[in-house]
Scaffold this motif. Sequence first.
Motif, PDB file in Angstrom:
ATOM      1  N   CYS A   1      35.574  89.677  76.010  1.00  0.00           N
ATOM      2  CA  CYS A   1      36.223  90.981  75.850  1.00  0.00           C
ATOM      3  C   CYS A   1      35.283  91.949  75.119  1.00  0.00           C
ATOM      4  O   CYS A   1      34.411  91.524  74.366  1.00  0.00           O
TER       5      CYS A   1
ATOM      6  N   LEU B   1      31.214  87.252  70.431  1.00  0.00           N
ATOM      7  CA  LEU B   1      30.458  86.187  71.105  1.00  0.00           C
ATOM      8  C   LEU B   1      29.165  86.682  71.731  1.00  0.00           C
ATOM      9  O   LEU B   1      28.170  85.959  71.774  1.00  0.00           O
TER      10      LEU B   1
ATOM     11  N   ASN C   1      37.157  81.676  65.541  1.00  0.00           N
ATOM     12  CA  ASN C   1      37.904  82.930  65.704  1.00  0.00           C
ATOM     13  C   ASN C   1      39.361  82.753  65.270  1.00  0.00           C
ATOM     14  O   ASN C   1      40.236  83.512  65.652  1.00  0.00           O
TER      15      ASN C   1
ATOM     16  N   CYS D   1      37.763  88.251  67.042  1.00  0.00           N
ATOM     17  CA  CYS D   1      38.471  88.184  68.318  1.00  0.00           C
ATOM     18  C   CYS D   1      39.584  89.222  68.271  1.00  0.00           C
ATOM     19  O   CYS D   1      40.691  88.937  67.812  1.00  0.00           O
ATOM     20  N   PRO D   2      39.270  90.445  68.731  1.00  0.00           N
ATOM     21  CA  PRO D   2      40.300  91.481  68.652  1.00  0.00           C
ATOM     22  C   PRO D   2      41.461  91.217  69.603  1.00  0.00           C
ATOM     23  O   PRO D   2      42.610  91.561  69.295  1.00  0.00           O
TER      24      PRO D   2
ATOM     25  N   THR E   1      43.146  88.456  70.932  1.00  0.00           N
ATOM     26  CA  THR E   1      44.293  87.569  70.713  1.00  0.00           C
ATOM     27  C   THR E   1      44.534  87.246  69.237  1.00  0.00           C
ATOM     28  O   THR E   1      45.560  86.687  68.897  1.00  0.00           O
TER      29      THR E   1
HETATM   30  S1  SF4 Z   1      39.877  86.297  73.672  1.00  0.00           S
HETATM   31 FE1  SF4 Z   1      38.914  86.712  71.713  1.00  0.00          FE
HETATM   32  S2  SF4 Z   1      37.292  85.163  71.494  1.00  0.00           S
HETATM   33 FE2  SF4 Z   1      37.922  85.217  73.638  1.00  0.00          FE
HETATM   34  S3  SF4 Z   1      36.490  86.621  74.628  1.00  0.00           S
HETATM   35 FE3  SF4 Z   1      38.293  87.826  74.048  1.00  0.00          FE
HETATM   36  S4  SF4 Z   1      37.842  88.613  72.021  1.00  0.00           S
HETATM   37 FE4  SF4 Z   1      36.364  86.979  72.405  1.00  0.00          FE
END
Ligand code: SF4
Lengths: 289, 390
Positions: free
Chosen positions: A32, A37, A136, A215-216, A218
């Motif tokens: 996302c 990451l 996360n 992790c915005p 979830t």
């Molecule tokens: S859900 Fe969270 S950890 Fe997974 S890709 Fe999206 S932002 Fe990153």
Amino acid sequence: MIKKESNSMILDAEAHPLDSYLRPGRIPHIWCSGCSLGSITTVVIEAIIESEIDPKNIAIVSGIGCTGRAAGYLNFDSFHTTHGRALPFAIGLGITDPNRKVIVISGDGDIASIGGNHLIHAARRNADITVFCVNNFQYGMTGGQVGPTSYIGQYQTTSPYGNIEEPFNLPALAASCGATYVSRWTALDVRRMKESFVEALLHKGFSFVEILGACPTTYGRRNQLRDGLTILENFKNRTILQHGIDPMKAQIQKDGPIIVGKFVEIQKPTLTDNLLRLHKMAKNVKPEL
Amino acid sequence: MSKKTEEIPDILTGEYFTTGNLAVAEGSLAAGCKYFGGYPITPSSEVAEHMAERLPQVGGHFVQFEDELASIASVLGASWGGWKSCTATSGPGYSLMVENIGLGVMMETPCVIVNVQRGGPSTGLPTLVGQQDVQQARWGSHGDYEIIALSPNSVQECFDLAIDAFNYAEKYRVPVTILMDETIGHMSERLVIPKRSQVKRLNRKKPSDKPGQQIHLPYEADKDLIPPMAVAGEGYRTITTGLTHDARGYPVINASAQKKIVKRLCNKILLNKNDIIKFEEYLLEDAEYVLISFGISSRAAKGAVNLARNKGIKAGLLRLITIWPFADEAIQEMAKKAKVIFVVEINNGQITREVQRAAAKQKADVYGILKLGGSIHTPAEILKEMEEKI
Ligand code: SF4
């Protein structure tokens, strides 16, 4: 060889200097916007370059989850395995060649929940593996369920009233089980993270680095941390650098301090050292059948 | 243990009196196995114990893991490191392994799993015989796939089939299960280990392209539907995943990629059934009453055939050596000629149902002569049940 490729690519205005370390045709990634990451993966690549380890000897292993997708993007021998089993797969892969550098990149759910038993035992046997564990605080890929790293009171889809269980303190867990290099960083500490990644990569034995990632999608939006930047800002305000501190004192709680630093760096014979020692011992033993 | 100074060979040519569990371990070593990752479980533990002693002698590694989930994952990892690898377990452990056996199928990873069967379900009969995992060996992991399983009925065959198992695993890039049972594993018989030169060892195909020259396609299959295997450290930057993937090894999440890969994974086995399926025929030429059996049960079945023949009953035995893929064609032919087929097995009809499927619409009726684990049939018991149907 890889270095040459990347140098020549710098001349190409369209290309990114790290392109040759990413698998052709695999970008854009699935992560996302606002997720840490991407930048953590960049730091992994930079650390690999700086470590000067022959890329041919590098193998990336991951399990399942958002972080677990990293193996498929990196242009080394890469293995995307089953949920929780990256570490034992990596042990089998690693001991077949003492020159092989096996790097496990996976998430907190993969490494510390479903794969928790393998984490403690890989640390105990000082397996020659570098683990980059991106925490996360919950399960991102499956839509934001509570996990063993969620803090008390954290809202996730399966903790609608707030999480009621104590979280794992991953550096303390790894250290108490015998990991010989342990550190923690937030995704914001790019410079220190890279230095530590290089150390972990060059360390002989089980090196474990926890990276707190934003992790915005979830985590953040259920916990009043709307976007990636807000989460990183929150990390920044809470971070305290304390090298060498007993990792037991580095538990993360809601709104409490986030202690980062290098907690453990010791030398011990590794699993591969010990297995090779057996070869000498077994040489003169007559087999019985 | 006595000491000697010369190098210990990886194959102990000679004659021995030993158990099935030790024979399957020595057969694996003779096949070139260099890695064993395992977890103790009755009645298979002697395989691990023997490998723990022997592998360091031949330059290999033995690691005892924290559980069977880790054991099989490490076996896959070692195989991708370029080593022939195996593990051994029994029913409960096999249950824990099946997810990663599926990963082995999807990643096309050569490896061998020995299952010394005991009575189940669950903890069941840890120290007593069973043959109740035969369908699990076929269908244990989720999804559609084809797999190879072999079933020895003597100590010698434990050794011989271990070599076959490794060769099939390497040739077809698939996990191969050796379905032993507690009795075969623990009984002692004569074992002849041949000279090294007499052991046929097959190795996985290597890619023909040079590493680093162009983008390597790790899942580009040859005409035989089997892709050459680039392992770690060779410079190919190989990539593999349990996700549905294309020839590049990249995940592709759609129905057409899924159809393509599942078909190929199945067909690379099914189109080679003639090479893989082995069985033994005993007094079948004129047989009206055919026994079908495998593993330890097949020895009692053979005794029953002899008893029946003494009584003038035209009985014969088809012994399945390869359980999966199933010998449909041979059984169909049998069912055209025979009056009755009896399946002798220590489970509630797992292979009986398979034989009924293969023999459907043919002349012969199919009945199971079944035990539920804990003991083996006697020839007289089998004959008695046969006579009730004759
Ligand atoms: S859900 Fe969270 S950890 Fe997974 S890709 Fe999206 S932002 Fe990153």
